[in-house]
Write an enzyme that holds these catalytic residues in place. Sequence first.
Site, mmCIF file in Angstrom:
data_model
loop_
_atom_site.group_PDB
_atom_site.id
_atom_site.type_symbol
_atom_site.label_atom_id
_atom_site.label_comp_id
_atom_site.label_asym_id
_atom_site.label_seq_id
_atom_site.Cartn_x
_atom_site.Cartn_y
_atom_site.Cartn_z
ATOM 1 N N HIS A 57 -24.140 17.273 22.646
ATOM 2 C CA HIS A 57 -23.954 16.037 21.891
ATOM 3 C C HIS A 57 -24.065 14.864 22.860
ATOM 4 O O HIS A 57 -23.785 15.003 24.062
ATOM 5 C CB HIS A 57 -22.584 16.010 21.225
ATOM 6 C CG HIS A 57 -22.448 16.985 20.106
ATOM 7 N ND1 HIS A 57 -21.416 16.916 19.193
ATOM 8 C CD2 HIS A 57 -23.186 18.067 19.743
ATOM 9 C CE1 HIS A 57 -21.535 17.900 18.317
ATOM 10 N NE2 HIS A 57 -22.605 18.612 18.639
ATOM 11 N N GLU A 59 -22.195 12.345 23.403
ATOM 12 C CA GLU A 59 -20.952 12.043 24.112
ATOM 13 C C GLU A 59 -20.752 12.969 25.314
ATOM 14 O O GLU A 59 -20.414 12.529 26.418
ATOM 15 C CB GLU A 59 -19.732 12.207 23.178
ATOM 16 C CG GLU A 59 -19.771 11.330 21.952
ATOM 17 C CD GLU A 59 -20.352 12.005 20.718
ATOM 18 O OE1 GLU A 59 -19.802 11.792 19.619
ATOM 19 O OE2 GLU A 59 -21.348 12.740 20.851
ATOM 20 N N CYS A 87 -16.962 14.235 16.919
ATOM 21 C CA CYS A 87 -16.419 15.463 16.328
ATOM 22 C C CYS A 87 -15.221 15.955 17.158
ATOM 23 O O CYS A 87 -14.869 15.359 18.183
ATOM 24 C CB CYS A 87 -17.506 16.541 16.293
ATOM 25 S SG CYS A 87 -17.989 17.135 17.937
ATOM 26 N N CYS A 90 -16.131 16.742 20.862
ATOM 27 C CA CYS A 90 -16.326 15.552 21.677
ATOM 28 C C CYS A 90 -15.012 14.804 21.911
ATOM 29 O O CYS A 90 -14.778 14.294 23.013
ATOM 30 C CB CYS A 90 -17.371 14.654 21.038
ATOM 31 S SG CYS A 90 -19.023 15.395 21.085
#
Length: 162
Positions: A57, A59, A87, A90
């Site tokens: 992801h 992040e 999420c 993260c």
Amino acid sequence: MNDQYTMDLAFMQIALDQARQAACRGEVPVGAALVHGETLLAVAANRPIATNDPTAHAEILAIREAAEKIGNYRLVDTTLYVTLEPCIMCMGAIVHARIQRLVFGALDPKTGAAQSRYTIGLDGLLNHRLEITGGVLGTECSSMLKDFFKQRRAGRQEENER
């Protein structure tokens, strides 16, 4: 307009540029920028498809890059800008990295872990609390995601009609 808001807009634009790059590669358009003060430490875009890595992801990638750059897994006094509410995975990384502030654009009502579904980092259940600001360029961030998924659905429908 105050200086913090102006800075938030500028760094969110950088995150949006990363999200656009992700969309061009067929990835869900999420981008991130991690800063210390006014210094940009890292930028990243979603890459789970390209890397065959479910943890890739935006992040996580930005956190990894910044930690490597400064030579420390603790990213104290930093701000993470991301186009979509993070999420659970993260948010866990954000807390473990000791990021001071999270600024995100669009809410994620299905899996958002900062405000929408969970309040990780705000709920007092962990040993680190962070400041969270949501909705910065939220309409633009949300529109990009909606357009991406609309085009994807249209492409699938067109494929099915052949």
